[in-house]
Design an enzyme around this catalytic site. Structure first.
Site, PDB file in Angstrom:
ATOM      1  N   ALA A 110       0.828  -1.212   0.000  1.00 36.18           N
ATOM      2  CA  ALA A 110       0.000   0.000   0.000  1.00 36.18           C
ATOM      3  C   ALA A 110       0.857   1.255   0.000  1.00 36.18           C
ATOM      4  O   ALA A 110       0.503   2.261   0.610  1.00 36.18           O
ATOM      5  CB  ALA A 110      -0.924  -0.010   1.217  1.00 36.18           C
ATOM      6  N   ASP A 170      -4.832  -2.106  -3.380  1.00 37.16           N
ATOM      7  CA  ASP A 170      -5.809  -1.474  -4.272  1.00 37.16           C
ATOM      8  C   ASP A 170      -6.683  -2.514  -4.970  1.00 37.16           C
ATOM      9  O   ASP A 170      -7.187  -2.285  -6.067  1.00 37.16           O
ATOM     10  CB  ASP A 170      -5.106  -0.582  -5.299  1.00 37.16           C
ATOM     11  CG  ASP A 170      -4.144  -1.352  -6.196  1.00 37.16           C
ATOM     12  OD1 ASP A 170      -4.041  -2.584  -6.047  1.00 37.16           O
ATOM     13  OD2 ASP A 170      -3.497  -0.718  -7.063  1.00 37.16           O
ATOM     14  N   ASN A 206      -1.801 -13.336 -14.837  1.00 36.13           N
ATOM     15  CA  ASN A 206      -1.310 -13.093 -13.476  1.00 36.13           C
ATOM     16  C   ASN A 206      -2.123 -11.972 -12.841  1.00 36.13           C
ATOM     17  O   ASN A 206      -2.247 -10.885 -13.412  1.00 36.13           O
ATOM     18  CB  ASN A 206       0.169 -12.710 -13.535  1.00 36.13           C
ATOM     19  CG  ASN A 206       0.748 -12.380 -12.171  1.00 36.13           C
ATOM     20  OD1 ASN A 206       0.223 -12.796 -11.144  1.00 36.13           O
ATOM     21  ND2 ASN A 206       1.838 -11.630 -12.160  1.00 36.13           N
ATOM     22  N   ASN A 258      -6.441   1.613 -10.319  1.00 40.93           N
ATOM     23  CA  ASN A 258      -5.341   2.545 -10.561  1.00 40.93           C
ATOM     24  C   ASN A 258      -5.800   3.917 -11.027  1.00 40.93           C
ATOM     25  O   ASN A 258      -4.997   4.845 -11.085  1.00 40.93           O
ATOM     26  CB  ASN A 258      -4.379   1.956 -11.604  1.00 40.93           C
ATOM     27  CG  ASN A 258      -3.650   0.742 -11.079  1.00 40.93           C
ATOM     28  OD1 ASN A 258      -3.062   0.783 -10.003  1.00 40.93           O
ATOM     29  ND2 ASN A 258      -3.709  -0.359 -11.813  1.00 40.93           N
ATOM     30  N   HIS A 286     -44.829  18.519  11.700  1.00 37.82           N
ATOM     31  CA  HIS A 286     -44.485  19.379  10.575  1.00 37.82           C
ATOM     32  C   HIS A 286     -43.742  20.636  11.007  1.00 37.82           C
ATOM     33  O   HIS A 286     -44.011  21.210  12.058  1.00 37.82           O
ATOM     34  CB  HIS A 286     -45.718  19.823   9.763  1.00 37.82           C
ATOM     35  CG  HIS A 286     -47.034  19.483  10.362  1.00 37.82           C
ATOM     36  ND1 HIS A 286     -47.895  18.589   9.782  1.00 37.82           N
ATOM     37  CD2 HIS A 286     -47.648  19.890  11.501  1.00 37.82           C
ATOM     38  CE1 HIS A 286     -48.982  18.466  10.530  1.00 37.82           C
ATOM     39  NE2 HIS A 286     -48.854  19.249  11.579  1.00 37.82           N
ATOM     40  N   TYR A 325     -38.102  22.779  14.429  1.00 37.19           N
ATOM     41  CA  TYR A 325     -36.685  22.564  14.722  1.00 37.19           C
ATOM     42  C   TYR A 325     -36.562  22.241  16.202  1.00 37.19           C
ATOM     43  O   TYR A 325     -36.951  23.044  17.063  1.00 37.19           O
ATOM     44  CB  TYR A 325     -35.837  23.792  14.399  1.00 37.19           C
ATOM     45  CG  TYR A 325     -34.423  23.632  14.921  1.00 37.19           C
ATOM     46  CD1 TYR A 325     -33.553  22.720  14.327  1.00 37.19           C
ATOM     47  CD2 TYR A 325     -33.982  24.332  16.040  1.00 37.19           C
ATOM     48  CE1 TYR A 325     -32.275  22.524  14.826  1.00 37.19           C
ATOM     49  CE2 TYR A 325     -32.699  24.144  16.548  1.00 37.19           C
ATOM     50  CZ  TYR A 325     -31.857  23.239  15.934  1.00 37.19           C
ATOM     51  OH  TYR A 325     -30.597  23.044  16.432  1.00 37.19           O
ATOM     52  N   ASN A 348     -32.229  27.576  20.676  1.00 38.06           N
ATOM     53  CA  ASN A 348     -31.168  27.001  21.507  1.00 38.06           C
ATOM     54  C   ASN A 348     -29.839  27.739  21.431  1.00 38.06           C
ATOM     55  O   ASN A 348     -28.902  27.385  22.142  1.00 38.06           O
ATOM     56  CB  ASN A 348     -30.943  25.536  21.115  1.00 38.06           C
ATOM     57  CG  ASN A 348     -30.513  25.383  19.665  1.00 38.06           C
ATOM     58  OD1 ASN A 348     -30.868  26.191  18.816  1.00 38.06           O
ATOM     59  ND2 ASN A 348     -29.766  24.339  19.380  1.00 38.06           N
ATOM     60  N   ALA A 373     -50.800  28.426  21.269  1.00 36.33           N
ATOM     61  CA  ALA A 373     -50.251  28.698  19.945  1.00 36.33           C
ATOM     62  C   ALA A 373     -49.735  30.127  19.857  1.00 36.33           C
ATOM     63  O   ALA A 373     -50.315  31.048  20.432  1.00 36.33           O
ATOM     64  CB  ALA A 373     -51.317  28.453  18.884  1.00 36.33           C
TER      65      ALA A 373
END
Length: 459
Positions: A10, A103, A170, A228, A363, A366, A386, A423
């Site tokens: 490697a 590889d 090979n 490669n 819906h 966050y 936050n 609300a």
């Protein structure tokens, strides 16, 4: 069975990749190539594993950690020179050494085990992993003698007309008697056009000394692909993806469109789960049984419980319980823990939050740096405020709380069990248990205001 060792090569720079990233660290299905090789080699019952590193050595060592020993090839002078860098660790050992390139991410433990067994049974000093292909142009050819042993390996450019007709090639993976390997490495010459020391020359040396050199032909040529350049990288990606998807489908996972589904090699998916097109499952994600994932969903390094549905959403480094519904278009960010039977709806973002069993954010919300109790209802537009520009603060919401639509909870703040928030409220102080908190301007209706305004403009 003799002692087993392995050397992973490697150290190459990978110039053809045209990349700042060290070649063997390029990912295939989300995992670096060299990690694929190490994971497979580690299944062979090795006594020692040595990875030869060069360019980017520190990054490779960081990736592999303590599963391998390392040898440094500071100057790249060929494959034989690279293997010889492992001499300080292996040269005095008795046994069999596997040499493989870092590889080749598609090689499997099964193929390497078959190579090792063939080598041991043949009584050979060296064994070459070979493959049969119809179009062998560019590959070194395996020339066998009448006994089926390797007579020589001929590079394509050096082959004569008869040798060019040979279709056994090979692959660049070898087994050696360890002592014979390191004894032969000292005899390899660099008397060639490149001035490098080549590992196939060891085959010639052993053959010249009268030793048996064998060959094991794999039926799986794809496994021997060396990467490669970016073209080969994409080919490896496709082959690995298909292999992973096939394995999951055989194990009871339904993948609607395997050509458009990307699953990490380390992911675990339970039976009767359905994966829809455009889904990407990364890292060490675990998905339970009877889930429905996608379409167009990304899950990374997360745990998903049984019976959960995730549609058109992103989940990173989080845990989601059983029978949960996520999405469409939700984002579960890192360090979130979502309980059982939870609803996380469209355009909801959750970050670093514990979200209790049976709670809902259906819906446009966050929820960050929060602890949400059980059976909580977060109305449309509920926001945990936050961040003050410098620090993050925590919001705590107790069990059974009802948060009305379009409410802001300015942290640090606690809404105790059973409380209601009206609300449109902006909550800046703690809300006691069972209380109704209203934090908004009182409505004022001005009768006949519009007519008076319009008449005023006309005059």
């Amino acid at each position: 069975m003799s002692n087993r060792f392995a050397v992973i090569l490697a150290a190459g720079k990978g110039t053809r990749m045209k990349s700042k990233l060290y070649k063997v660290l390029h990912p295939v299905c989300g995992k670096p190539m060299v990690q694929h090789v190490v994971d497979q080699v580690s299944q062979l019952g090795l006594q020692k594993l040595v990875t030869v590193v060069g360019h980017g050595a520190e990054k490779v060592q960081e990736q592999l950690g303590n599963v391998s020993e390392f040898a440094l090839q500071a100057e790249q002078l060929g494959t034989a020179h690279a293997v010889d860098r492992a001499a300080d660790i292996l040269a005095n050992e008795e046994g069999t050494t596997l040499v493989i390139c870092g590889d080749t991410p598609l090689i499997t433990a099964e193929t390497m085990e078959a190579l090792l067994k063939h080598h041991e049974e043949a009584g050979a000093k060296a064994t070459v992993l070979t493959a049969y292909i119809e179009e062998p142009a560019g590959y070194g050819r395996i020339v066998r003698n009448e006994n089926g042993h390797v007579e020589k390996i001929v590079e394509h450019k050096d082959a004569n007309e008869v040798e060019l007709t040979i279709k056994e090639i090979n692959t660049g993976t070898y087994c050696f008697d360890n002592k014979a390997l390191f004894a032969s490495l000292s005899k390899v010459s660099n008397d060639n056009a490149q001035g490098e020391y080549y590992l196939p020359d060891v085959i010639e040396i052993l053959k010249g000394e009268g030793h048996i050199v064998s060959a094991y032909q794999t039926e799986h040529f794809d496994e021997t692909l060396g990467v490669n350049d970016r073209v080969a990288l994409s080919q490896a990606e496709v082959i690995m993806k298909n292999r992973i998807n096939h394995k999951n489908m055989v194990n009871g996972v339904t993948i609607i469109d395997p050509s458009n589904t990307y699953i990490s090699a380390d992911a675990i998916i339970g039976s009767d789960t359905v994966i829809h097109p455009g889904t990407i499952i990364e890292g060490k994600t675990v998905i339970g049984s009877d889930c429905e994932i996608g379409p167009h969903t990304v899950i990374r390094d997360s745990e998903i419980g049984d019976g959960t549905t995730i549609r058109q959403s992103t989940v990173h480094d989080s845990k989601i319980g059983t029978e949960v519904s996520v999405g469409p278009f939700a984002h579960i960010r890192p360090d979130s823990v979502i309980g059982n039977e939870v609803r996380v709806g469209n355009f909801v973002e959750i970050k670093k939050t514990v979200f209790g069993n049976g709670s809902k954010a259906s819906h446009l919300s966050y929820i960050g740096d929060a602890q949400i109790g059980e059976n909580v209802n977060l109305g449309c537009g509920s926001i945990t405020v936050n961040y003050d520009g410098k620090n993050k603060f925590k919001t705590v919401i107790g069990d059974g709380v009802f948060i009305g639509c379009n409410s802001n909870l300015v942290a640090p703040v606690t809404v105790e069990d059973g409380a209601y928030v009206a609300a449109g409220s902006t909550i800046t102080e703690n809300v006691p248990s069972k209380a109704l908190s209203i934090a908004r301007a009182r409505q004022v209706n001005k009768e006949d205001y519009v007519d008076q305004l319009l008449n005023k403009k006309k005059s």
